[in-house]
Design an enzyme around this catalytic site. Sequence first.
Site, mmCIF file in Angstrom:
data_model
loop_
_atom_site.group_PDB
_atom_site.id
_atom_site.type_symbol
_atom_site.label_atom_id
_atom_site.label_comp_id
_atom_site.label_asym_id
_atom_site.label_seq_id
_atom_site.Cartn_x
_atom_site.Cartn_y
_atom_site.Cartn_z
ATOM 1 N N HIS A 69 42.744 -0.391 42.837
ATOM 2 C CA HIS A 69 42.497 0.229 44.137
ATOM 3 C C HIS A 69 41.602 1.461 43.985
ATOM 4 O O HIS A 69 40.685 1.683 44.778
ATOM 5 C CB HIS A 69 43.818 0.623 44.807
ATOM 6 N N LYS A 116 56.745 -3.866 47.790
ATOM 7 C CA LYS A 116 58.137 -3.529 48.066
ATOM 8 C C LYS A 116 58.211 -2.044 48.406
ATOM 9 O O LYS A 116 57.398 -1.240 47.946
ATOM 10 C CB LYS A 116 59.051 -3.868 46.882
#
Length: 182
Positions: A37, A102
């Site tokens: 990222h 999550k």
Amino acid sequence: MKKRIKLPITKDIADQLKIGDYVYLSGEMYVARDAAHKRIIECIENNEELPIQLMNETIYYMGPSPARDKQVIGSAGPTTSSRMDKYATTLMDLGLKGMVGKGKRSQEVLESIVKNHAVYFAAIGGEGALLSKKIVKSQVIAYDDLGAEAIRRIEVEDFPVIVVADNQGGNLYEEAVKKYMR
């Protein structure tokens, strides 16, 4: 409600999803974590070509383990999504529609999900070995030098997830707490 979705996720598909929906994803999505990222954002800042196309795509926040003999991939459980929060809004602004991980997301990310008609799914942590059986293809496509954090394109069949943040502002983590606090 149980739903089956063929990837990619479009605005129309995302708009139909509500928190608490059990979803089975089939098709291609990307795998990327923190280091990947960061490099994608550096490409954007430097006006460089991105290693992946983001429009209507889904990114799974996962760091796979090496595949054993006759396996496509090793354990493939989700990683904590909040680590990608500083990058997620920019990627959604460029067309990213789905994220799988999550844990909770920041208020900024939740607002961006609404603004960009996106969706955040949770995969069950601790079930990486089972989830890996839903991955039928895996290929590193960028940043091979990052090892387990390289960007992969995976193909999944009936990959189980739960909608935890929808683009109507629903947040399952908050709603579930309210329900049980009564």
